[in-house]
Design a protein around this motif. Structure first.
Motif, PDB file in Angstrom:
ATOM      1  N   PHE A  66     -25.989  21.946 -27.399  1.00  0.00           N
ATOM      2  CA  PHE A  66     -25.357  22.810 -26.400  1.00  0.00           C
ATOM      3  C   PHE A  66     -26.297  22.936 -25.200  1.00  0.00           C
ATOM      4  CE2 PHE A  66     -23.373  24.063 -30.408  1.00  0.00           C
ATOM      5  CZ  PHE A  66     -22.032  24.021 -30.051  1.00  0.00           C
ATOM      6  N   ASN A  67     -26.459  21.821 -24.498  1.00  0.00           N
ATOM      7  CA  ASN A  67     -27.364  21.778 -23.359  1.00  0.00           C
ATOM      8  C   ASN A  67     -26.687  22.317 -22.100  1.00  0.00           C
ATOM      9  OD1 ASN A  67     -25.613  19.677 -22.663  1.00  0.00           O
ATOM     10  ND2 ASN A  67     -26.966  18.147 -23.566  1.00  0.00           N
ATOM     11  N   LEU A  68     -27.408  22.276 -20.991  1.00  0.00           N
ATOM     12  CA  LEU A  68     -26.905  22.867 -19.758  1.00  0.00           C
ATOM     13  C   LEU A  68     -25.580  22.265 -19.294  1.00  0.00           C
ATOM     14  CD1 LEU A  68     -27.337  24.890 -17.484  1.00  0.00           C
ATOM     15  CD2 LEU A  68     -28.734  23.168 -16.302  1.00  0.00           C
ATOM     16  N   PRO A  69     -25.426  20.934 -19.259  1.00  0.00           N
ATOM     17  CA  PRO A  69     -24.121  20.381 -18.846  1.00  0.00           C
ATOM     18  C   PRO A  69     -22.968  20.841 -19.735  1.00  0.00           C
ATOM     19  CG  PRO A  69     -25.806  18.689 -18.790  1.00  0.00           C
ATOM     20  CD  PRO A  69     -26.424  19.875 -19.472  1.00  0.00           C
ATOM     21  N   PHE A  70     -23.230  20.899 -21.046  1.00  0.00           N
ATOM     22  CA  PHE A  70     -22.204  21.339 -21.992  1.00  0.00           C
ATOM     23  C   PHE A  70     -21.788  22.777 -21.697  1.00  0.00           C
ATOM     24  CE2 PHE A  70     -20.578  23.098 -25.898  1.00  0.00           C
ATOM     25  CZ  PHE A  70     -19.878  22.066 -26.494  1.00  0.00           C
ATOM     26  N   VAL A  71     -22.766  23.645 -21.498  1.00  0.00           N
ATOM     27  CA  VAL A  71     -22.489  25.059 -21.220  1.00  0.00           C
ATOM     28  C   VAL A  71     -21.750  25.214 -19.890  1.00  0.00           C
ATOM     29  CG1 VAL A  71     -23.553  27.294 -20.706  1.00  0.00           C
ATOM     30  CG2 VAL A  71     -24.422  25.902 -22.589  1.00  0.00           C
ATOM     31  N   LEU A  72     -22.175  24.465 -18.883  1.00  0.00           N
ATOM     32  CA  LEU A  72     -21.522  24.560 -17.569  1.00  0.00           C
ATOM     33  C   LEU A  72     -20.053  24.129 -17.642  1.00  0.00           C
ATOM     34  CD1 LEU A  72     -24.293  23.268 -15.125  1.00  0.00           C
ATOM     35  CD2 LEU A  72     -23.467  25.616 -15.428  1.00  0.00           C
ATOM     36  N   ILE A  73     -19.787  23.082 -18.425  1.00  0.00           N
ATOM     37  CA  ILE A  73     -18.397  22.628 -18.593  1.00  0.00           C
ATOM     38  C   ILE A  73     -17.553  23.733 -19.217  1.00  0.00           C
ATOM     39  CG2 ILE A  73     -16.909  21.042 -19.879  1.00  0.00           C
ATOM     40  CD1 ILE A  73     -19.074  18.914 -19.515  1.00  0.00           C
ATOM     41  N   LEU A  74     -18.090  24.399 -20.249  1.00  0.00           N
ATOM     42  CA  LEU A  74     -17.358  25.483 -20.901  1.00  0.00           C
ATOM     43  C   LEU A  74     -17.119  26.650 -19.949  1.00  0.00           C
ATOM     44  CD1 LEU A  74     -18.971  25.664 -24.469  1.00  0.00           C
ATOM     45  CD2 LEU A  74     -16.763  24.697 -23.818  1.00  0.00           C
ATOM     46  N   ILE A  75     -18.155  27.000 -19.168  1.00  0.00           N
ATOM     47  CA  ILE A  75     -18.026  28.117 -18.227  1.00  0.00           C
ATOM     48  C   ILE A  75     -16.945  27.815 -17.199  1.00  0.00           C
ATOM     49  CG2 ILE A  75     -19.176  29.358 -16.353  1.00  0.00           C
ATOM     50  CD1 ILE A  75     -21.766  29.171 -17.943  1.00  0.00           C
ATOM     51  N   PHE A  76     -16.992  26.622 -16.615  1.00  0.00           N
ATOM     52  CA  PHE A  76     -16.034  26.286 -15.572  1.00  0.00           C
ATOM     53  C   PHE A  76     -14.621  26.124 -16.126  1.00  0.00           C
ATOM     54  CE2 PHE A  76     -19.790  25.195 -13.032  1.00  0.00           C
ATOM     55  CZ  PHE A  76     -19.415  25.741 -11.805  1.00  0.00           C
ATOM     56  N   TYR A  77     -14.488  25.531 -17.314  1.00  0.00           N
ATOM     57  CA  TYR A  77     -13.150  25.393 -17.893  1.00  0.00           C
ATOM     58  C   TYR A  77     -12.547  26.762 -18.194  1.00  0.00           C
ATOM     59  CZ  TYR A  77      -9.292  23.898 -20.832  1.00  0.00           C
ATOM     60  OH  TYR A  77      -8.032  23.713 -21.343  1.00  0.00           O
ATOM     61  N   THR A  78     -13.366  27.654 -18.737  1.00  0.00           N
ATOM     62  CA  THR A  78     -12.880  29.006 -19.024  1.00  0.00           C
ATOM     63  C   THR A  78     -12.480  29.729 -17.751  1.00  0.00           C
ATOM     64  OG1 THR A  78     -14.304  29.168 -20.984  1.00  0.00           O
ATOM     65  CG2 THR A  78     -13.476  31.234 -20.049  1.00  0.00           C
ATOM     66  N   ALA A  79     -13.332  29.644 -16.731  1.00  0.00           N
ATOM     67  CA  ALA A  79     -13.075  30.373 -15.485  1.00  0.00           C
ATOM     68  C   ALA A  79     -11.916  29.775 -14.690  1.00  0.00           C
ATOM     69  CB  ALA A  79     -14.336  30.393 -14.623  1.00  0.00           C
ATOM     70  N   LEU A  80     -11.796  28.456 -14.702  1.00  0.00           N
ATOM     71  CA  LEU A  80     -10.787  27.789 -13.868  1.00  0.00           C
ATOM     72  C   LEU A  80      -9.436  27.633 -14.547  1.00  0.00           C
ATOM     73  CD1 LEU A  80     -13.006  24.943 -12.329  1.00  0.00           C
ATOM     74  CD2 LEU A  80     -12.262  27.058 -11.214  1.00  0.00           C
TER      75      LEU A  80
END
Length: 252
Positions: A66-80
């Motif tokens: 669960f590295n930074l790119p993985f976390v960022l993808i989850l954050i953006f998918y959830t928010a968008l």
């Protein structure tokens, strides 16, 4: 006039009973919203589940997986995607409850609240992820005892953030609030009603877990029931604090 005389309870068991009745009485909305809710929520859940399975089988470090790119993808998918759809479904649940929800209204509400919802959940996602990483670092990577104390403190903050997150969708779509006011009110409601909010989330989690073993219920019922439960619980709290007049019906 009859609509204005409706009463709402903050008792979670009363809310549970009435939400089931609402889901049944508005079965068309319940089916459509549940299918849509599952469609947007399923991809990241499946992805996370498969990633965890691979990590356990290979013995990989979770922080590496669960590295930074993985976390960022989850954050953006959830928010968008997830958050705007879920919030709009809540708005439509209120309108279906009032007897005038429609598909065109869904797209109108989605556009109306999209930017604010994305802004709220980007901030929420960043805060949530930072707390998770701090907890994992404190408990699994650092040895000193005081880091465990810091980890416990972060764990309490995470629980509080989860409780506050329950109130984000209704504060976005059922009231007129700025992003700052959404967070301020969400934290205040979670702080004042902590045990009650925890019980509400526990009930939703257990029902969701049960529905996950009965897939047709998850696909056709749970998403719509979730919106009616959240709506009734929130309106019950507003009535408890004599603030129900602040509800934004979204009527033109």
């Amino acid at each position: 006039m009859a609509e204005e005389e409706r009463r709402f309870s903050s008792n979670v068991f009363v809310v549970l009973k009435e939400a089931v009745v609402d889901a049944y009485n508005n079965i068309g909305y319940t089916l459509l919203s549940s299918v849509l809710w599952v469609l947007v929520v399923a991809p990241p859940v499946i992805f996370i589940g498969l990633t965890l399975q691979v990590a356990m089988e290979t013995g990989a470090n979770l922080l590496d997986v669960f590295n930074l790119p993985f976390v960022l993808i989850l954050i953006f998918y959830t928010a968008l995607v997830i958050a705007p759809v879920n919030s709009t479904l809540l708005s439509q649940a209120y309108k279906a409850f009032e007897g005038w929800g429609n598909l065109r209204g869904f797209w109108k509400d989605l556009r109306r609240n999209y930017r604010q919802t994305v802004g709220v959940y980007l901030l929420y996602g960043v805060a949530f992820s930072l707390l998770i990483m701090n907890i994992m670092i404190c408990f699994f990577l650092l040895a000193p005892f005081f880091t465990k104390i810091v980890g416990i403190f972060n764990l309490y903050l995470l629980i509080f953030l989860i409780l506050a997150g329950f109130y984000l969708p209704p504060l976005i779509v059922l009231q007129e609030n700025t992003i700052k006011k959404v967070f301020k009110k969400a934290f205040l409601l979670a702080f004042v009603n902590g045990p009650l909010t925890f019980l509400a989330l526990l009930i939703l989690f257990l029902i969701g877990l049960l529905c996950s073993f009965l897939l047709p219920l998850l696909v056709m019922i749970y998403g719509g029931f979730l919106q009616f439960f959240t709506m009734r619980f929130f309106l019950g709290l507003l009535e408890k604090y004599d603030a129900k007049s602040t509800v934004n019906t979204g009527s033109e």
